[in-house]
Design an enzyme around this catalytic site. Structure first.
Site, PDB file in Angstrom:
ATOM      1  N   GLY A  27      46.887  29.683  50.216  1.00  0.00           N
ATOM      2  CA  GLY A  27      47.376  28.311  50.067  1.00  0.00           C
ATOM      3  C   GLY A  27      46.317  27.230  50.202  1.00  0.00           C
ATOM      4  CD  GLN A  30      41.335  24.173  40.785  1.00  0.00           C
ATOM      5  OE1 GLN A  30      41.202  25.344  40.411  1.00  0.00           O
ATOM      6  NE2 GLN A  30      41.154  23.145  39.980  1.00  0.00           N
ATOM      7  CG  LEU A  31      45.802  25.969  41.629  1.00  0.00           C
ATOM      8  CD1 LEU A  31      46.290  27.068  40.699  1.00  0.00           C
ATOM      9  CD2 LEU A  31      45.688  24.656  40.879  1.00  0.00           C
ATOM     10  CG  ASP A  52      43.887  30.501  52.864  1.00  0.00           C
ATOM     11  OD1 ASP A  52      43.040  31.361  53.158  1.00  0.00           O
ATOM     12  OD2 ASP A  52      43.893  29.921  51.757  1.00  0.00           O
ATOM     13  CB  ILE A  53      42.355  34.521  55.970  1.00  0.00           C
ATOM     14  CG1 ILE A  53      41.472  34.304  54.742  1.00  0.00           C
ATOM     15  CG2 ILE A  53      43.332  35.669  55.732  1.00  0.00           C
ATOM     16  CD1 ILE A  53      40.549  35.477  54.433  1.00  0.00           C
ATOM     17  CB  ILE A  71      47.487  39.266  51.238  1.00  0.00           C
ATOM     18  CG1 ILE A  71      46.034  39.249  50.750  1.00  0.00           C
ATOM     19  CG2 ILE A  71      48.147  37.902  51.091  1.00  0.00           C
ATOM     20  CD1 ILE A  71      45.905  39.255  49.240  1.00  0.00           C
ATOM     21  CE1 TYR A 159      40.883  35.505  38.971  1.00  0.00           C
ATOM     22  CE2 TYR A 159      39.980  34.876  36.846  1.00  0.00           C
ATOM     23  CZ  TYR A 159      40.856  34.646  37.881  1.00  0.00           C
ATOM     24  OH  TYR A 159      41.695  33.557  37.841  1.00  0.00           O
ATOM     25  CE  LYS A 163      44.552  36.470  39.173  1.00  0.00           C
ATOM     26  NZ  LYS A 163      45.617  36.127  40.150  1.00  0.00           N
ATOM     27  CB  ILE A 189      43.824  24.570  37.041  1.00  0.00           C
ATOM     28  CG1 ILE A 189      44.684  25.714  36.493  1.00  0.00           C
ATOM     29  CG2 ILE A 189      44.701  23.423  37.563  1.00  0.00           C
ATOM     30  CD1 ILE A 189      45.540  25.386  35.291  1.00  0.00           C
TER      31      ILE A 189
HETATM   32  C1  AKB Z   1      37.933  31.071  36.587  1.00  0.00           C
HETATM   33  O1  AKB Z   1      37.185  30.357  35.895  1.00  0.00           O
HETATM   34  O2  AKB Z   1      37.608  32.153  37.071  1.00  0.00           O
HETATM   35  C2  AKB Z   1      39.345  30.568  36.795  1.00  0.00           C
HETATM   36  C3  AKB Z   1      40.212  31.071  35.674  1.00  0.00           C
HETATM   37  C4  AKB Z   1      40.168  30.438  34.358  1.00  0.00           C
HETATM   38  O3  AKB Z   1      40.937  31.986  35.874  1.00  0.00           O
HETATM   39  N1  AKB Z   1      39.360  29.148  36.845  1.00  0.00           N
END
Ligand code: AKB
Length: 332
Positions: A27, A30-31, A52-53, A71, A159, A163, A189
């Site tokens: 939390g 950024q968001l 959050d941690i 988590i 990453y 996802k 974002i």
């Molecule tokens: C990143 O750049 O890693 C993030 C995304 C677009 O998932 N902002």
């Protein structure tokens, strides 16, 4: 009396229904803080718990409930969900694209093992679960302009791999166990009062701070690198909208959402309308450049628009005007 977490309380007017009890993980990124304030306006301050941690800054700590949540600690996670009667969970913990490459083992733990804990606790306690995905879930073999919801996904960052894994596992739990999993693929974002950390699209946030501070910016992506982007207000509204959408509207569980798409040069040009002497120079980070070149240039979000009425408010000119006014750069 108990409130069944899967009851569709939106079918009755808000005043007659019990609002959801919300937990936001990760939390303090950024968001999370802005999501919490949006949800607190809608559902009441005490029904939305940030976690959050990290140690929260004073203004966050005093703005509403905050709990420590790791988590990776499954028992503690269950305890929080049970003790706070959580019925909606927004799972924002993750290492982003560039920082993930610098620490693959940690990214794997947080983004993959952590997600497994979240899925299990949500399935066990009948919690509606939102997990953000990203343009980073696509890769060099995906169609890039535009990128549809369903296409080849062979990302080459940990990453992105984590996802795609989250998208697939969430959908699997939905079909297998009935988990109410909902997922949006976010563009980069852009926010004024919170910083991203370790991403590839970070330049588009930092450029506004630099413009306000000293009228110049050194960009770590090439001038012509086109990426999908979105203003934070649109992102958070989309997130609330998909969580509130009646299940029968959702023909899928993972949707692209889109608002605008621009290059660093185009963003600099738009900034010059407000800061006429704004200067941009380029010092390319090869890691971020390679990542950006494997990502979509434009996301096709027609399914989100059709199924649950997604519509963005902010295009590039509104984004720039809003960011500039929030930073006070127009008075520089
Ligand atoms: C990143 O750049 O890693 C993030 C995304 C677009 O998932 N902002």
């Amino acid at each position: 009396g108990g409130f069944p977490a899967d009851a569709n309380f939106h079918s009755t007017p808000f005043s007659e229904a019990e609002p959801p009890r919300v937990l936001i993980t990760g939390g303090l990124g950024q968001l999370g803080v802005r999501l919490a304030s949006l949800l607190r306006k809608q559902f009441g301050k005490d029904n939305v718990i940030l976690s959050d941690i990290k140690k929260p800054p004073a203004h966050v700590f005093h703005s509403g409930p905050f709990v420590y949540t790791d988590i990776l600690d499954y028992k503690k996670l269950r305890e929080i969900v049970v003790s706070h009667r959580i019925s909606w969970l927004f799972h924002y913990s993750a290492l982003l694209s560039a920082v993930g490459e610098a620490n693959v083992a940690l990214a794997r733990d947080v983004n993959i093992t952590g997600l497994h804990n979240i899925l299990d606790v949500a399935a066990e306690y009948n919690v509606r679960l939102f997990v953000p995905s990203t343009i980073g879930a696509f890769g060099p073999t995906s169609p890039r302009n535009p990128t549809p919801d369903l296409c080849i996904q062979r990302p080459r960052t940990i990453y992105g791999v984590s996802k795609v894994h989250a998208e697939l596992m969430g959908e699997y739990y939905y079909y297998r166990y009935g988990l109410d999993f909902r997922c949006l693929r976010y563009p980069g974002i852009i926010s004024a009062d919170s910083q991203p950390g370790g991403g590839t699209t970070d330049y588009a946030v930092q450029i506004f701070h630099a413009a306000a501070k000293n009228g110049m910016f050194e960009c770590n992506l090439k001038a012509s690198t086109r990426l999908p982007m979105m203003y934070i207000n649109d992102c958070l509204r989309a997130t609330l909208e998909i969580m509130e959408a009646p299940a029968e509207c959702l023909s899928m569980r993972t949707y692209n959402i889109s608002a605008m798409s621009f290059t660093p040069e185009e963003l600099a040009q738009a900034l010059r309308k407000h800061v006429p002497d704004f200067q941009i120079t380029y010092c390319v980070d090869p890691l971020r450049q390679a990542i950006a070149e494997s990502w979509p240039m434009n996301l096709d979000d027609s399914n989100a628009r059709k199924d649950w009425g997604w519509k963005h408010d902010f295009d590039l000119p509104e984004l720039v005007a809003t960011m500039i006014s929030l930073h006070g750069a127009s008075t520089r």
